[in-house]
Design an enzyme around this catalytic site. Structure first.
Site, PDB file in Angstrom:
ATOM      1  N   ASP A   2     -25.406 -24.904 -17.086  1.00 26.88           N
ATOM      2  CA  ASP A   2     -22.934 -24.903 -16.805  1.00 26.88           C
ATOM      3  C   ASP A   2     -22.549 -24.072 -18.392  1.00 26.88           C
ATOM      4  OD1 ASP A   2     -24.129 -27.620 -18.463  1.00 26.88           O
ATOM      5  OD2 ASP A   2     -22.673 -28.434 -16.691  1.00 26.88           O
ATOM      6  N   ASP A   5     -32.075 -16.502 -12.527  1.00 30.02           N
ATOM      7  CA  ASP A   5     -31.507 -15.421 -11.693  1.00 30.02           C
ATOM      8  C   ASP A   5     -30.071 -15.832 -11.812  1.00 30.02           C
ATOM      9  OD1 ASP A   5     -31.952 -14.294  -9.128  1.00 30.02           O
ATOM     10  OD2 ASP A   5     -31.130 -15.931  -7.926  1.00 30.02           O
TER      11      ASP A   5
HETATM   12  C1  IPM Z   1     -33.749 -10.738  -8.064  1.00 34.50           C
HETATM   13  C2  IPM Z   1     -33.010 -11.235  -6.927  1.00 34.50           C
HETATM   14  C3  IPM Z   1     -34.379 -11.210  -6.210  1.00 34.50           C
HETATM   15  C4  IPM Z   1     -34.581 -13.334  -7.238  1.00 34.50           C
HETATM   16  C5  IPM Z   1     -34.022 -11.751  -4.876  1.00 34.50           C
HETATM   17  C6  IPM Z   1     -34.091  -9.899  -3.739  1.00 34.50           C
HETATM   18  C7  IPM Z   1     -35.338 -12.616  -4.439  1.00 34.50           C
HETATM   19  O1  IPM Z   1     -31.658 -11.371  -7.012  1.00 34.50           O
HETATM   20  O2  IPM Z   1     -34.790 -10.398  -8.392  1.00 34.50           O
HETATM   21  O3  IPM Z   1     -33.126 -11.449  -9.402  1.00 34.50           O
HETATM   22  O4  IPM Z   1     -34.629 -13.921  -6.949  1.00 34.50           O
HETATM   23  O5  IPM Z   1     -35.513 -13.146  -8.004  1.00 34.50           O
HETATM   24 MG    MG Z   2     -31.003 -12.161  -8.836  1.00 33.07          MG
END
Ligand code: IPM
Ligand code: MG
Length: 362
Positions: free
Chosen positions: A227, A251
């Site tokens: 965070d 992500d």
């Molecule tokens: C990324 C995308 C993917 C992930 C999705 C499309 C599954 O957001 O490559 O960051 O979450 O890894």
């Molecule tokens: Mg992503």
């Protein structure tokens, strides 16, 4: 000498942007005396349309025959595309997760760079971005919540969903080593991001990262809670060199990091396994709303091809030449619509590819 490269054009703007990256690779080959042997592979929506599933054994086997794979983008508009009428495990994204796992692509490198020429597009205040920033997110890509057991069932009469988050020490160690290796070639600082004040998986993450750090006395390690990291990325992105983190945190933070550069159409990425093999793709999505219009920015894909030359083929000179050509094109004032600003020359996808090709030289 021929480089064996798999090509996943993918969905949305994928085919257009990949076409330009192929052009750049061919041109680079002419100048540096190599050729490319491209093999087309299907993944995501494009694979569903042909085979009914987002990833086939055939694609996995063909990818394994290649030295590297260059990919456009996967997925469509979740509201309108028929792909999203399918159950989650059959949708385009499942193909992407499947190929990551099948090829053991555990190390995901996502650079976030503030380009001097595009500073105007950065949403942060100038006093924060002065001097630019250049950070690398090293995201673990084949573990954690993404690949844990999951189910939805009734417990005590209530519909309940469970997603398991698991990491073992080997999974943490191998990604940590990659993070430190990369930091060694950069500014020698690793910020390991976790949620160790709450999660057991994060406490193990921290312990193993500290063990690995002992092998890299020349690299500074700091720990940061996720965070706080989300906040620091907008407050002071300059402080970061390599951000090392697990799958889900990576992500989220990588989208944030790309946004603060103001130019997601410029950012490349690489997903690597233990060998030289890598899957290279732009950080941005498939942008179905502008697909087929010839206006998408191909630069992130072209820079992903440069990363491929560097990491999978050890061709640093060639990668430098592509990166220089991109910078020169920007300095010469050419922009696709997403990075357009006053006084610059707006060009389409194909023109941008041509302009970059013209500027590749030894
Ligand atoms: C990324 C995308 C993917 C992930 C999705 C499309 C599954 O957001 O490559 O960051 O979450 O890894
Ligand atoms: Mg992503």
């Amino acid at each position: 000498m021929s480089l064996r490269i798999g090509i996943i054009k993918g969905d949305g703007i994928g085919p257009e942007i990949v076409t330009e990256a192929i052009k750049v690779l061919n041109k680079t080959g002419e100048i540096f005396d190599f050729s490319c042997d491209f093999k087309q592979l299907l993944l995501g929506g494009a694979s569903i349309d042909v085979h009914g599933v987002p990833l086939t054994e055939e694609t996995i086997a063909a990818a394994k025959q290649c030295e590297a794979v260059l990919m456009g983008s996967i997925g469509g508009d979740a509201k309108t595309s028929p792909w999203y009428q399918l159950e989650p495990s059959k949708r385009p994204e499942a193909g992407l997760l499947g190929i990551r796992k099948a090829l053991n692509l555990f190390a995901n490198l996502r650079p976030a760079i503030l380009y001097e020429e595009l500073k105007g597009a950065c949403p942060l205040k100038e006093e924060i971005t002065q001097g630019g920033f250049d950070l690398m997110i090293m995201r673990e890509l084949t573990g954690g919540l993404y690949f844990g057991r999951r189910e939805t069932k009734e417990i005590d009469g209530l519909l309940t969903a469970i997603d398991e988050l698991t990491y073992n020490e080997d999974e943490i160690r191998r990604i940590a080593k990659r993070g430190f290796d990369i930091a060694r070639k950069r500014r020698k600082k690793v910020t390991s991001v976790d949620k160790a004040n709450v999660l057991d998986s994060s406490r193990l993450w921290r312990k193993i990262v500290e063990e690995v750090a002992e092998e890299y006395p020349d690299v500074t390690l700091e720990h940061m809670l996720v965070d706080n990291c989300a906040m620091q990325l907008v407050k002071d992105p300059k402080q970061f060199d390599v951000i090392l983190t697990e799958n889900m945190f990576g992500d989220i933070l990588s989208d944030e990091a790309s946004m603060v550069t103001g130019s997601i159409g410029m950012l490349a990425s690489a997903s690597l396994n233990e060998t030289k093999f890598g899957l290279y793709e732009p950080s941005g999505g498939s942008a179905p709303d502008i697909a087929g219009k010839g206006i998408a920015n191909p630069i992130a894909t072209i820079l992903s091809a440069a990363m491929m030359l560097r990491f999978s083929f050890d061709r640093d000179q060639e990668a430098d030449a592509v990166e220089r050509a991109v910078s020169q094109t920007l300095r010469d004032g050419y922009r696709t619509i997403d990075i357009m600003s006053e006084g610059k020359i707006q060009v389409g996808t194909k023109e941008m590819g041509d302009l970059i090709c013209e500027r590749i030289h030894k």
